[in-house]
Design a protein around this motif. Structure first.
Motif, PDB file in Angstrom:
ATOM      1  N   GLN A  96      -3.153  -1.052  21.976  1.00 11.56           N
ATOM      2  CA  GLN A  96      -2.187  -2.100  22.293  1.00 11.56           C
ATOM      3  C   GLN A  96      -1.473  -2.630  21.059  1.00 11.56           C
ATOM      4  N   GLY A  97      -1.894  -2.281  19.861  1.00 13.94           N
ATOM      5  CA  GLY A  97      -1.208  -2.716  18.661  1.00 13.94           C
ATOM      6  C   GLY A  97      -2.061  -3.584  17.767  1.00 13.94           C
ATOM      7  N   TRP A  98      -1.406  -4.101  16.714  1.00 17.98           N
ATOM      8  CA  TRP A  98      -2.071  -4.914  15.704  1.00 17.98           C
ATOM      9  C   TRP A  98      -1.337  -6.247  15.565  1.00 17.98           C
ATOM     10  N   VAL A  99      -2.124  -7.332  15.295  1.00 14.80           N
ATOM     11  CA  VAL A  99      -1.530  -8.647  15.048  1.00 14.80           C
ATOM     12  C   VAL A  99      -1.997  -9.134  13.679  1.00 14.80           C
ATOM     13  N   LEU A 100      -1.269 -10.104  13.132  1.00 13.82           N
ATOM     14  CA  LEU A 100      -1.546 -10.613  11.798  1.00 13.82           C
ATOM     15  C   LEU A 100      -2.001 -12.057  11.876  1.00 13.82           C
ATOM     16  N   LYS A 101      -3.070 -12.369  11.167  1.00 15.32           N
ATOM     17  CA  LYS A 101      -3.585 -13.732  11.110  1.00 15.32           C
ATOM     18  C   LYS A 101      -3.742 -14.132   9.650  1.00 15.32           C
ATOM     19  N   VAL A 102      -3.161 -15.265   9.256  1.00  9.63           N
ATOM     20  CA  VAL A 102      -3.235 -15.765   7.896  1.00  9.63           C
ATOM     21  C   VAL A 102      -4.376 -16.765   7.795  1.00  9.63           C
ATOM     22  N   ILE A 103      -5.367 -16.452   6.965  1.00  5.48           N
ATOM     23  CA  ILE A 103      -6.496 -17.350   6.765  1.00  5.48           C
ATOM     24  C   ILE A 103      -6.226 -18.296   5.593  1.00  5.48           C
ATOM     25  N   CYS A 104      -5.697 -17.761   4.507  1.00  5.87           N
ATOM     26  CA  CYS A 104      -5.380 -18.577   3.330  1.00  5.87           C
ATOM     27  C   CYS A 104      -4.106 -18.044   2.710  1.00  5.87           C
ATOM     28  N   GLY A 105      -3.152 -18.921   2.482  1.00  5.66           N
ATOM     29  CA  GLY A 105      -1.868 -18.465   1.964  1.00  5.66           C
ATOM     30  C   GLY A 105      -1.452 -19.135   0.682  1.00  5.66           C
ATOM     31  N   THR A 106      -2.387 -19.717  -0.062  1.00  8.54           N
ATOM     32  CA  THR A 106      -2.026 -20.414  -1.298  1.00  8.54           C
ATOM     33  C   THR A 106      -2.018 -19.463  -2.476  1.00  8.54           C
ATOM     34  N   HIS A 107      -1.186 -19.829  -3.445  1.00  4.95           N
ATOM     35  CA  HIS A 107      -1.038 -19.032  -4.660  1.00  4.95           C
ATOM     36  C   HIS A 107      -1.176 -19.986  -5.836  1.00  4.95           C
ATOM     37  N   ASN A 108      -2.008 -19.640  -6.834  1.00  7.45           N
ATOM     38  CA  ASN A 108      -2.292 -20.591  -7.902  1.00  7.45           C
ATOM     39  C   ASN A 108      -1.653 -20.227  -9.241  1.00  7.45           C
ATOM     40  N   HIS A 109      -0.590 -19.412  -9.238  1.00  5.18           N
ATOM     41  CA  HIS A 109       0.147 -19.166 -10.484  1.00  5.18           C
ATOM     42  C   HIS A 109       1.596 -18.882 -10.145  1.00  5.18           C
ATOM     43  N   ASP A 110       2.454 -19.017 -11.148  1.00  9.13           N
ATOM     44  CA  ASP A 110       3.887 -18.831 -10.933  1.00  9.13           C
ATOM     45  C   ASP A 110       4.171 -17.399 -10.491  1.00  9.13           C
ATOM     46  N   LEU A 111       5.168 -17.267  -9.658  1.00  7.72           N
ATOM     47  CA  LEU A 111       5.592 -15.945  -9.208  1.00  7.72           C
ATOM     48  C   LEU A 111       6.531 -15.327 -10.239  1.00  7.72           C
ATOM     49  N   TYR A 112       6.539 -14.009 -10.275  1.00  6.01           N
ATOM     50  CA  TYR A 112       7.375 -13.301 -11.235  1.00  6.01           C
ATOM     51  C   TYR A 112       8.812 -13.251 -10.751  1.00  6.01           C
ATOM     52  N   ASP A 113       9.735 -13.224 -11.734  1.00 10.88           N
ATOM     53  CA  ASP A 113      11.149 -13.091 -11.384  1.00 10.88           C
ATOM     54  C   ASP A 113      11.443 -11.694 -10.855  1.00 10.88           C
ATOM     55  N   THR A 114      10.757 -10.694 -11.385  1.00 10.41           N
ATOM     56  CA  THR A 114      10.939  -9.315 -10.934  1.00 10.41           C
ATOM     57  C   THR A 114       9.605  -8.591 -11.023  1.00 10.41           C
ATOM     58  N   LEU A 115       9.430  -7.614 -10.178  1.00 16.09           N
ATOM     59  CA  LEU A 115       8.186  -6.838 -10.153  1.00 16.09           C
ATOM     60  C   LEU A 115       8.335  -5.510 -10.878  1.00 16.09           C
ATOM     61  N   VAL A 116       9.518  -5.244 -11.441  1.00 15.74           N
ATOM     62  CA  VAL A 116       9.730  -3.995 -12.161  1.00 15.74           C
ATOM     63  C   VAL A 116       8.821  -3.961 -13.379  1.00 15.74           C
ATOM     64  N   GLY A 117       8.086  -2.885 -13.547  1.00 14.60           N
ATOM     65  CA  GLY A 117       7.171  -2.751 -14.666  1.00 14.60           C
ATOM     66  C   GLY A 117       5.730  -3.049 -14.311  1.00 14.60           C
ATOM     67  N   HIS A 118       5.493  -3.644 -13.136  1.00 15.60           N
ATOM     68  CA  HIS A 118       4.120  -3.887 -12.691  1.00 15.60           C
ATOM     69  C   HIS A 118       3.583  -2.615 -12.036  1.00 15.60           C
ATOM     70  N   PRO A 119       2.486  -2.074 -12.556  1.00 21.22           N
ATOM     71  CA  PRO A 119       2.000  -0.766 -12.091  1.00 21.22           C
ATOM     72  C   PRO A 119       1.802  -0.683 -10.587  1.00 21.22           C
TER      73      PRO A 119
END
Length: 491
Positions: A96-119
């Motif tokens: 019948q398919g898959w559903v998504l459940k978010v248990i924890c959505g917090t982030h404790n550091h700044d996000l990057y401006d770009t992901l280029v160069g991250h392996p």
């Protein structure tokens, strides 16, 4: 972070307060604050499969400035570490398919401006890796592979270094535990190439390898009148010279009759390669009538030893080029250059042996102010090799119009265009040679079919009735040109 520290020469409470205020402002500006991004991943959508769910999550994360990885769930053991998203995907029923459940959505550091160069962000997906493998097999440049990946996926974060690494990993996986030379031998056996190798006299280390395509064997046995030979460089990272032997079909096309990696360009190396070419490939005992090469003395001596009945011609193009370079070096007048080169062309285009000495004396007279040029031309070309390039001698041979090494030079260029660089291994070079041969043979087969089934209006007359479909179109054109010449000048 970059902090500029000044030399404090006068300590005071006021100075310390200003300094501490600046420091606290810097700390507050760069303080890490947790933020909840869980709402971005909240959805009621039912995904057909786990892969579709993961693709959707990763796409959302990319837009927010981070990547999603699959790891074990946090066990909240109190150890210091980065708090990550906890997303849970689960099936809602069988099929019948898959559903998504978010248990924890917090982030404790700044996000990057770009992901280029991250392996991790630049990892290739399964379909992208498959595309890279296919393009690597087709000898596509890494830069072109990267450009294609980004054109097919605007979210692609792969770098050129990751493309090189993926190509290397693929080639290593194909080779497995075999050494490079073992892999080359396996490839030759797998495609039914005829090949031989020889070792150094004092060891079991392979020094030279000769091989040819099975279809090329049929071609060289059918068209064994003229061959052109030359060595080229910058085809592999080991700097091994590559000897290539090129033949000519009845349709006027070139074909690669044989290749050899040689440890050196000594006479004994050339003799070994030419012996394999002669004894194992040619069905007739006569051998070729004409062999064209450059003024490589070791190769010329090997040709005379292995094919004593063949006439060895030298490339007229390179002879003219060398004489012109010497002329410019010794003659200080541009106007004199033209006079000297016109006299030289009169010598090499001489069609009457009786006039040859007269043309040489005329050249000596013109070049009398430059005796070093006369000495170079006579001692390097005329005295030892005049029968190999002057028309009054070469026109009596069936060279089929091949008086230069242009055909084999063109074959070198075709190979290097596919190779792209000179830092590949022997297997990469063989892959490029294989691609060149496939294209060659495809074009030759098409020319044979055209000669059999396509008749031009010029040849649809009684004169050529007995030749059409039995003689190639290329030869018919030569016959037509000769017929027109006879009509113009008479018998």
């Amino acid at each position: 972070m970059d902090m500029e520290v000044g030399l404090i020469t006068k300590r005071s409470d006021e100075v310390e307060m200003i300094y501490m205020e600046k420091l606290m402002n810097f700390v507050h500006q760069h303080e890490l604050v947790e933020e909840d991004y869980g709402t971005h991943f909240t959805t009621d959508e039912v995904f057909p499969s786990r892969e579709d769910l993961l693709e959707w999550v990763r796409r959302v994360a990319y837009r927010l400035g981070f990547v999603i990885v699959i790891i074990r769930s946090d066990i909240a053991n109190g150890k210091q570490g980065r708090k990550t998203y906890v997303l849970l995907g689960k099936p809602i029923g069988k099929g019948q398919g898959w559903v998504l459940k978010v248990i924890c959505g917090t982030h404790n550091h700044d996000l990057y401006d770009t992901l280029v160069g991250h392996p991790y962000a630049g990892r290739l997906k399964a379909n992208e890796h498959s595309m890279l493998v296919d393009m690597t097999k087709s000898m596509v440049k890494p830069s072109s592979i990267l450009r294609t990946l980004k054109e097919n996926n605007e979210d692609n974060m792969t770098t050129i270094k990751q493309v090189y690494n993926a190509r290397y990993s693929y080639k290593r996986s194909v080779r497995g535990p075999r050494t490079e030379l073992q892999q080359l031998m396996m490839l030759l056996d797998h495609d039914n190439y005829l090949h031989w190798s020889t070792c150094h006299e004092s060891s079991n280390i392979v020094s030279d390898i000769f091989w040819t395509h099975p279809d090329a064997v049929k071609l060289l046995n059918a068209f064994n009148i003229v061959f052109l030979m030359d060595t080229t460089y910058k085809t592999n990272k080991y700097r091994l010279p590559l000897l290539e032997i090129v033949g000519v079909t009845c349709t006027g096309l070139s074909f690669s009759a044989g290749f050899a990696f040689l440890s050196s360009e000594k006479e004994k190396n050339f003799i070994w390669a030419l012996q394999k070419f002669r004894g194992s490939l040619l069905t007739s005992h006569v051998g070729p009538e004409v062999i064209v090469c450059d003024r490589d003395l070791a190769l010329m001596n090997a040709i005379n030893i292995v094919f004593p009945k063949a006439r060895n011609l030298l490339c007229r193009f390179h002879i003219n080029k060398n004489v012109k370079a010497k002329c410019k070096m010794l003659v200080d007048s541009v106007e004199a250059w033209e006079v000297v080169m016109d006299s030289w062309r009169t010598i090499i285009d001489c069609t009457d042996i009786a006039q040859f000495d007269e043309f040489v004396k005329s050249f000596e007279t013109i070049c009398s102010p430059w005796p070093l040029l006369v000495e170079y031309v006579k001692n390097t070309w005329i005295i030892p090799h005049k029968e190999k390039f002057v028309k009054c001698w070469t026109d009596s041979l069936m060279h089929l119009g091949n008086t230069t090494s242009n055909r084999v030079e063109s074959a070198h260029w075709s190979l290097k265009r596919i190779l792209q660089n000179s830092m590949g291994d022997l297997c990469s070079c063989w892959d490029a040679i294989k691609d060149v041969i496939i294209l060659q043979h495809n074009e030759i087969k098409a020319s044979f079919e055209m000669s059999l089934h396509v008749i031009g209006h010029t040849f649809n007359v009684q004169l050529y009735k007995m030749l059409v479909s039995f003689v190639s179109k290329h030869v018919l054109i030569l016959i037509a040109e000769e017929f027109d010449r006879v009509n113009d000048v008479g018998f």
